[in-house]
Enzyme design. Structure first.
Site, mmCIF file in Angstrom:
data_model
loop_
_atom_site.group_PDB
_atom_site.id
_atom_site.type_symbol
_atom_site.label_atom_id
_atom_site.label_comp_id
_atom_site.label_asym_id
_atom_site.label_seq_id
_atom_site.Cartn_x
_atom_site.Cartn_y
_atom_site.Cartn_z
ATOM 1 N N GLU A 174 0.798 -1.233 0.000
ATOM 2 C CA GLU A 174 0.000 0.000 0.000
ATOM 3 C C GLU A 174 0.831 1.283 0.000
ATOM 4 O O GLU A 174 0.770 2.074 0.957
ATOM 5 C CB GLU A 174 -0.963 0.014 1.196
ATOM 6 C CG GLU A 174 -2.055 -1.024 1.091
ATOM 7 C CD GLU A 174 -3.241 -0.760 2.030
ATOM 8 O OE1 GLU A 174 -3.143 0.127 2.892
ATOM 9 O OE2 GLU A 174 -4.251 -1.448 1.888
ATOM 10 N N GLU A 361 -5.901 -8.272 0.839
ATOM 11 C CA GLU A 361 -6.473 -7.873 2.129
ATOM 12 C C GLU A 361 -7.931 -7.504 1.934
ATOM 13 O O GLU A 361 -8.283 -6.813 0.967
ATOM 14 C CB GLU A 361 -5.794 -6.615 2.705
ATOM 15 C CG GLU A 361 -4.477 -6.835 3.352
ATOM 16 C CD GLU A 361 -3.955 -5.564 4.028
ATOM 17 O OE1 GLU A 361 -4.767 -4.708 4.440
ATOM 18 O OE2 GLU A 361 -2.722 -5.432 4.110
HETATM 19 C C1 NOJ Z 1 -4.076 -1.946 5.212
HETATM 20 C C2 NOJ Z 1 -2.744 -2.295 5.786
HETATM 21 O O1 NOJ Z 1 -1.949 -2.987 4.873
HETATM 22 C C3 NOJ Z 1 -2.812 -3.019 7.107
HETATM 23 O O2 NOJ Z 1 -1.579 -2.879 7.720
HETATM 24 C C4 NOJ Z 1 -3.954 -2.474 7.932
HETATM 25 O O3 NOJ Z 1 -3.959 -2.983 9.224
HETATM 26 C C5 NOJ Z 1 -5.247 -2.805 7.235
HETATM 27 N N1 NOJ Z 1 -5.248 -2.269 5.890
HETATM 28 C C6 NOJ Z 1 -6.500 -2.324 7.965
HETATM 29 O O4 NOJ Z 1 -6.458 -0.958 8.083
#
Ligand code: NOJ
Length: 449
Positions: A174, A361
């Site tokens: 990200e 994710e």
């Molecule tokens: C994106 C991130 O990669 C992760 O580290 C985070 O905990 C989750 N989304 C939820 O916000």
């Protein structure tokens, strides 16, 4: 434990080769912040500063995964999850960010990899999940062009030490979020602000994504190499030309700016004029060095955003209308629960030339109530089921999607939100480190059996 009803969704509907997994990140779970020679990361420093993290939470121990990894790997096994995504803490294996290597850190990740493989679980490594070594931040961090070289040196060490057993790699997690929150807004580590820091970090991280991937390809030719992007479905607040234009700019920033150069399309400067300022940092040949032919792209989608034009917001001229203001159902992160976002995102990213798309994710933070040793997190169970249905819809319409990883295995340290936002399939009591599989975890287990 009782079986959970999975009759309306079958994993077979997704096809034999569809990948199922669960995702984590080093800083959010490991703890052991200075164990066995580990150096400090920007997140160790940021969490130690007053007022940065909600409720003064820190990640000195987090889920203690450093010590309890075997127990957690046994739980992954118990949940029938065949793929486990975790990240390497750069400063654990290279305390200052560059050579020398800390052998104890390498040994630790070797133990995790070997234990996963012994349990029949495929390891998926993320090389950078936001925890830059602090010593590199002192030299400017991602705003320093040297960061591209530092990162390649680190990738080389990971490939040389783990590449004999690990097939699946994700280069950077990200980039849009950690550069935006950490280098523009200052609400994530390292807490830098301003357009100059942001654009420099953006360009160097993008260069590092391609050069890190090339290093992997050279050292592990048979590796399955990907990188992950946050993405979201964008809708204008109204059908006025102003809101429609504003939505287009936000879409460019959140969904296109980081992936398009990687795909060889360059930065989308025409649709977001502030990106023209990047030209101050782009050197000769850079544009050719931004692209890499990834085996897969990881998409991470949680919600949609509704956008309104606003003259008050610099550079982008747009504001996001929160779920709260729109009076719609939201998670503990304040993110609207809107499963069709995943379908729209899949459709959108299918229009690019991408070999494979994996949802690396997706998940939700909801309050969990632990009662008589059980956690009935029905909202999370539904959230996951509803998003899987959107994937099926996209698949049926012929869109490419090859896997789904839940965020996250256990409740963990949710960055500036601390521990209150619980995303786990497994509940963690942070006082005792006791794990309890939630209803959502049991559902996923039975779904995958
Ligand atoms: C994106 C991130 O990669 C992760 O580290 C985070 O905990 C989750 N989304 C939820 O916000």
């Amino acid at each position: 434990m009782n079986k959970v009803d999975t009759s309306f969704l079958h994993k077979d509907q997704f096809g034999q080769d569809f990948l199922w997994g669960v995702s984590t990140a080093a800083f959010q779970i490991e703890g052991a912040h200075d164990a066995d020679g580990k150096g400090s990361s920007i997140w160790d420093v940021f969490t130690s500063q007053k007022g940065k993290i909600k409720n003064g939470h820190h990640a000195l121990t987090a889920c203690d995964f450093y010590n309890s990894y075997q127990n957690d790997i046994d739980l992954i096994n118990e949940l029938n999850i065949p793929n486990f995504r975790f990240s390497i803490s750069w400063s654990r294996i290279m305390p200052t960010g560059t050579h020398p290597v800390n052998q104890a850190g390498i040994d630790y990740y070797n133990k995790i990899i070997d234990s996963l493989l012994a349990s029949g679980i495929e390891p998926w490594i993320t090389l950078y999940h936001w925890d830059l070594p602090h010593d590199l931040e002192v030299k400017g961090g991602w705003t320093n062009r040297e960061s591209v070289k530092w990162f390649s040196e680190y990738v080389e060490v990971c490939a040389q030490n783990f590449g004999d057993r690990v097939k699946n790699w994700m280069v950077i997690n990200e980039p849009s979020v950690f550069t935006g929150a950490g280098y523009f807004l200052g609400i994530h580590a390292p807490g830098k602000k301003g357009i100059t820091n942001y654009l420099k970090a953006m360009h160097h991280v993008t260069l590092a994504t391609a050069s890190g991937a090339k290093t992997l390809r050279k050292l592990i030719p048979e590796a399955n190499i990907g990188t992950t992007f946050s993405c979201t479905h964008i809708e204008p607040f109204s059908q006025t030309p102003k809101d429609i234009e504003a939505a287009k700019r936000v879409d460019t920033l959140l969904n296109r700016t980081f992936i398009e150069p990687i795909l060889g399309l360059g930065y989308p400067q025409a649709d977001l004029p502030v990106l023209k300022k990047l030209n101050n940092y782009i050197l000769e040949d850079d544009l050719n060095n931004l692209a890499f032919d990834f085996d897969f792209i990881g998409l991470q989608c949680y919600t949609r955003e509704v956008v309104k034009s606003s003259l008050l917001i610099p550079y982008i001229g747009a504001e996001l209308i929160s779920a709260e203001k729109r009076n719609v159902i939201a998670t503990d992160m304040g993110w609207e629960v809107y499963p069709p976002a995943l379908y729209h995102v899949l459709k959108k990213f299918n229009s690019y030339n991408i070999k494979k798309i994996i949802i690396t994710e997706n998940g939700a933070a909801f309050p969990d109530v632990l009662q008589n040793g059980k956690v009935y997190d029905i909202k999370r169970t539904h959230y996951i089921q509803d998003h899987l249905e959107q994937i099926l819809k996209a698949k049926k319409e012929g869109y490419n999607v090859d896997g789904y990883f839940v965020w996250s295995l256990t409740d963990n340290f949710e960055w500036a939100e601390g521990y209150n936002a619980r995303f786990g399939l497994i509940h963690v009591d942070f006082d005792t480190q006791q794990r309890t599989i939630k209803h959502s975890g049991l559902w996923f287990r039975d779904f995958l059996s």
